[in-house]
Design a protein around this motif. Sequence first.
Motif, PDB file in Angstrom:
ATOM      1  N   ASN A  42       2.911   2.950   3.876  1.00 48.92           N
ATOM      2  CA  ASN A  42       3.950   3.856   4.359  1.00 48.92           C
ATOM      3  C   ASN A  42       3.300   5.001   5.151  1.00 48.92           C
ATOM      4  O   ASN A  42       2.095   5.229   5.076  1.00 48.92           O
ATOM      5  N   GLN A  43       4.107   5.684   5.906  1.00 51.25           N
ATOM      6  CA  GLN A  43       3.609   6.824   6.683  1.00 51.25           C
ATOM      7  C   GLN A  43       3.996   8.122   5.961  1.00 51.25           C
ATOM      8  O   GLN A  43       5.142   8.282   5.523  1.00 51.25           O
ATOM      9  N   VAL A  44       3.042   8.997   5.809  1.00 49.88           N
ATOM     10  CA  VAL A  44       3.290  10.296   5.184  1.00 49.88           C
ATOM     11  C   VAL A  44       3.079  11.393   6.235  1.00 49.88           C
ATOM     12  O   VAL A  44       2.033  11.408   6.907  1.00 49.88           O
ATOM     13  N   VAL A  45       4.077  12.290   6.349  1.00 49.42           N
ATOM     14  CA  VAL A  45       4.011  13.376   7.333  1.00 49.42           C
ATOM     15  C   VAL A  45       3.686  14.678   6.597  1.00 49.42           C
ATOM     16  O   VAL A  45       4.347  15.041   5.607  1.00 49.42           O
ATOM     17  N   ILE A  46       2.684  15.377   7.048  1.00 53.97           N
ATOM     18  CA  ILE A  46       2.257  16.666   6.484  1.00 53.97           C
ATOM     19  C   ILE A  46       2.474  17.756   7.536  1.00 53.97           C
ATOM     20  O   ILE A  46       2.054  17.615   8.695  1.00 53.97           O
ATOM     21  N   ILE A  47       3.139  18.838   7.082  1.00 53.30           N
ATOM     22  CA  ILE A  47       3.295  20.017   7.955  1.00 53.30           C
ATOM     23  C   ILE A  47       2.391  21.114   7.392  1.00 53.30           C
ATOM     24  O   ILE A  47       2.614  21.625   6.279  1.00 53.30           O
ATOM     25  N   LYS A  48       1.396  21.445   8.111  1.00 47.78           N
ATOM     26  CA  LYS A  48       0.451  22.457   7.640  1.00 47.78           C
ATOM     27  C   LYS A  48       1.077  23.856   7.715  1.00 47.78           C
ATOM     28  O   LYS A  48       1.927  24.130   8.579  1.00 47.78           O
ATOM     29  N   GLN A  49       0.610  24.745   6.796  1.00 48.96           N
ATOM     30  CA  GLN A  49       1.156  26.093   6.732  1.00 48.96           C
ATOM     31  C   GLN A  49       0.584  26.975   7.849  1.00 48.96           C
ATOM     32  O   GLN A  49      -0.582  26.838   8.222  1.00 48.96           O
ATOM     33  N   LEU A 106       0.855  -1.187   0.000  1.00 53.63           N
ATOM     34  CA  LEU A 106       0.000   0.000   0.000  1.00 53.63           C
ATOM     35  C   LEU A 106       0.894   1.241   0.000  1.00 53.63           C
ATOM     36  O   LEU A 106       1.713   1.425   0.918  1.00 53.63           O
ATOM     37  N   ILE A 107       0.746   2.074  -1.036  1.00 53.37           N
ATOM     38  CA  ILE A 107       1.535   3.307  -1.101  1.00 53.37           C
ATOM     39  C   ILE A 107       0.573   4.487  -0.940  1.00 53.37           C
ATOM     40  O   ILE A 107      -0.348   4.679  -1.736  1.00 53.37           O
ATOM     41  N   LEU A 108       0.822   5.261   0.097  1.00 54.16           N
ATOM     42  CA  LEU A 108      -0.020   6.406   0.417  1.00 54.16           C
ATOM     43  C   LEU A 108       0.655   7.691  -0.068  1.00 54.16           C
ATOM     44  O   LEU A 108       1.862   7.899   0.138  1.00 54.16           O
ATOM     45  N   THR A 109      -0.123   8.550  -0.720  1.00 56.35           N
ATOM     46  CA  THR A 109       0.341   9.900  -1.054  1.00 56.35           C
ATOM     47  C   THR A 109      -0.602  10.902  -0.396  1.00 56.35           C
ATOM     48  O   THR A 109      -1.794  10.623  -0.221  1.00 56.35           O
ATOM     49  N   ALA A 110      -0.047  12.061  -0.034  1.00 56.65           N
ATOM     50  CA  ALA A 110      -0.844  13.095   0.643  1.00 56.65           C
ATOM     51  C   ALA A 110      -0.494  14.448   0.027  1.00 56.65           C
ATOM     52  O   ALA A 110       0.692  14.774  -0.153  1.00 56.65           O
ATOM     53  N   VAL A 111      -1.508  15.236  -0.316  1.00 52.18           N
ATOM     54  CA  VAL A 111      -1.315  16.564  -0.918  1.00 52.18           C
ATOM     55  C   VAL A 111      -1.976  17.598  -0.017  1.00 52.18           C
ATOM     56  O   VAL A 111      -3.180  17.519   0.279  1.00 52.18           O
ATOM     57  N   LEU A 112      -1.155  18.587   0.429  1.00 53.20           N
ATOM     58  CA  LEU A 112      -1.658  19.659   1.286  1.00 53.20           C
ATOM     59  C   LEU A 112      -2.301  20.734   0.417  1.00 53.20           C
ATOM     60  O   LEU A 112      -1.697  21.241  -0.532  1.00 53.20           O
ATOM     61  N   GLN A 113      -3.515  21.103   0.732  1.00 51.96           N
ATOM     62  CA  GLN A 113      -4.235  22.133   0.016  1.00 51.96           C
ATOM     63  C   GLN A 113      -3.981  23.502   0.656  1.00 51.96           C
ATOM     64  O   GLN A 113      -3.457  23.603   1.780  1.00 51.96           O
ATOM     65  N   ASP A 114      -4.360  24.583  -0.129  1.00 45.49           N
ATOM     66  CA  ASP A 114      -4.134  25.942   0.376  1.00 45.49           C
ATOM     67  C   ASP A 114      -4.863  26.198   1.686  1.00 45.49           C
ATOM     68  O   ASP A 114      -4.412  26.997   2.520  1.00 45.49           O
ATOM     69  N   ASP A 115      -5.978  25.525   1.873  1.00 43.36           N
ATOM     70  CA  ASP A 115      -6.749  25.729   3.105  1.00 43.36           C
ATOM     71  C   ASP A 115      -6.322  24.782   4.224  1.00 43.36           C
ATOM     72  O   ASP A 115      -7.026  24.616   5.208  1.00 43.36           O
ATOM     73  N   ASN A 116      -5.147  24.177   4.038  1.00 43.74           N
ATOM     74  CA  ASN A 116      -4.578  23.221   5.013  1.00 43.74           C
ATOM     75  C   ASN A 116      -5.362  21.911   5.107  1.00 43.74           C
ATOM     76  O   ASN A 116      -5.118  21.102   6.008  1.00 43.74           O
ATOM     77  N   SER A 117      -6.320  21.669   4.237  1.00 43.26           N
ATOM     78  CA  SER A 117      -6.907  20.321   4.158  1.00 43.26           C
ATOM     79  C   SER A 117      -5.915  19.416   3.423  1.00 43.26           C
ATOM     80  O   SER A 117      -5.037  19.900   2.685  1.00 43.26           O
ATOM     81  N   VAL A 118      -6.036  18.095   3.636  1.00 45.40           N
ATOM     82  CA  VAL A 118      -5.088  17.131   3.066  1.00 45.40           C
ATOM     83  C   VAL A 118      -5.867  16.104   2.259  1.00 45.40           C
ATOM     84  O   VAL A 118      -6.817  15.481   2.774  1.00 45.40           O
ATOM     85  N   VAL A 119      -5.473  15.951   0.991  1.00 40.05           N
ATOM     86  CA  VAL A 119      -6.078  14.932   0.142  1.00 40.05           C
ATOM     87  C   VAL A 119      -5.186  13.690   0.186  1.00 40.05           C
ATOM     88  O   VAL A 119      -3.999  13.744  -0.186  1.00 40.05           O
TER      89      VAL A 119
END
Length: 631
Positions: free
Chosen positions: A532-539, A449-462
């Motif tokens: 995998n684990q994906v780390v997101i740092i919000k703006q 399982l490969i996880l991807t995460a995309v941070l949006q301008d409003d700090n939501s995560v897809v």
Amino acid sequence: MLRIIIMFALCMASLGVLAQPYVSDKGRFQVDQISGCAPFTVNVTIIPPYACNGATPCDMDYEFPVLIDFEQNDFDHTYLQPGTYTLRILFQTQGFDQITINVLPNIQPAIQVFKCSSNGIQLTIPDNNYDEYVVDYNNDGTPEQVVPKNVSAKYSYTYPSAGSKILSVHGRNIGAADNCNKTLFPIAASGSLATPTISQLQVTDASTIRLDFANIEQNVLYKLEVATNAGTFQPYRDVYNSSMQTITGLNVNSNYYCFRLGAFDPCSNSVIAYSNIICSADFDATAINGANRLIWRTNSTGVSAYNFSRNPSGTTAISATPPQTSLDDTDVLCNEEYCYQLTTVYTNGSRSISLESCATAFTSQQPATPQNISIQITGTTSLDLQWSQDILYKPAEYTVFKNNVEFGKTKDQIISDNAFLVNAPECYAVSYVDECGNKSTLSAAACPLILTAVLQDDNSVVLSWNAYAGWVNGVDHYTVERYDEDGQLLTSVDAGNALTITDSDPDPNNQVIAYRILATAVDGTVVESISNQVVIIKQPNIYHPNTFTPNNDGLNDTFKVMSQYTETVEFMVFNRWGEMLFYTTDLTVAWDGTYKGDAVPEGTYTFRAFLTDMAGVKYEKSGNVVVLRKR
């Protein structure tokens, strides 16, 4: 003829008993007996004109030459030990006179008694210690039968009624005292002989069988008969007062043997009743492809079932019924030895137990393919693979392939890959060689399982991930897990079978979020797969107003630079000449449009802000703000 012989013996016995008294060599005294069984008492009588009295005493020596011990005027003596003695009497004026005394061992005669039907018995006296024997069938003195010595003679007698009796036999010699000890023999007369039972047959080794009997009567003679391989029954041996017999000299690995036990009536010289027939089994276990074949040969008459014990035991009991003579045990693993024992069960409850026979299983059958590969990513470059295995097969070694290239070997159902690349498409498959040397086919490939995460301008995560395809029955659901930067689980969300989800939780307390996906199989016994684990740092999203109106009307009265996830701040305001009018490091404090307590005039002012967010990132923000004062 037998009656004539017995009457003759009785007459001779009477003559022997009456031939007394016995006179000494010189005729001076006589004794009542000169022979008898120890202890044996002799009485002496002096023959006139000779006399032994106080006036003319006699010296008597009874046990010369064994013991020289003179006694005066002692007219009786008991001999305690067997032997030949000289009884001497010394008369004062005439000298010695004597007679020979024979003292015999007091032996109870050996006898053998067999029960007959119709309250009868048969007696044999295999004893030759005496000239004749006195038989008292009731041990009450009547009737007595005197028979001569004859070790092969057989004497029959019928009691007038059934019940417990005591037979007595003692021996005596012609011309001797009738004082020898009796042999007492208790016996129960009965109208018929009971039918015996062979309750168990057990083969104890390749040449020996043990038979156990039931319903055996004391003093009944039984005839054991044997038949080999369905042949005719032949006499084997007599059985008497025994509930068990051991039969030797057999070949149980090539033959089977049947036995029956007959209750024999010696009075009629015939078998009155036969037992059940019980047979051994010529039993063998042989390994064939994928099974152990059990084959047996025996007489099935009276058999209700064939039961088999197995070591090691299987998942189900093994049994068969006549006319079946073979079966295949398929519940086996190759290269493992199994030992079997056949128990033949008869309708009357008797059992026949075979020797143990062993076989080492083998198979050329291709083993089942490994299934249900689970992949758990454990680090940025590491993962663990686990898979399930059909328990009917015993793998000797697994081979794991990575992108169709051999990756590694293991004896366990787990292996680690410490050179895993998240950004490269790497898939895995497994095969194995079982303990029989047979190779399975390669399993279906399983990709992590490969996880991807995309941070949006409003700090939501897809969040998006690939469908997991490593399991036979597929995925039941996916779970999205959120963790804080310390690794504590914040939320766990069931995503169903979706492959994407948007995390819109503003969560002002956690700027750093780690995500991972768990796949749960439809088959509840399968280990879950982990992405995998994906780390997101919000703006931090720094912003500020362009103007403010510090007139204390409660609306837009202060000014400050604002942001999310701010950890520290250094905030300054300057006038057009560069003079600092306001300074603070308190996140909660704003500029109220004053300087040293006095309101500043309307106009444009400059600010600078230095911020550090929760992720430790530093930001600088500067610009202008207009002060307006409403009138």
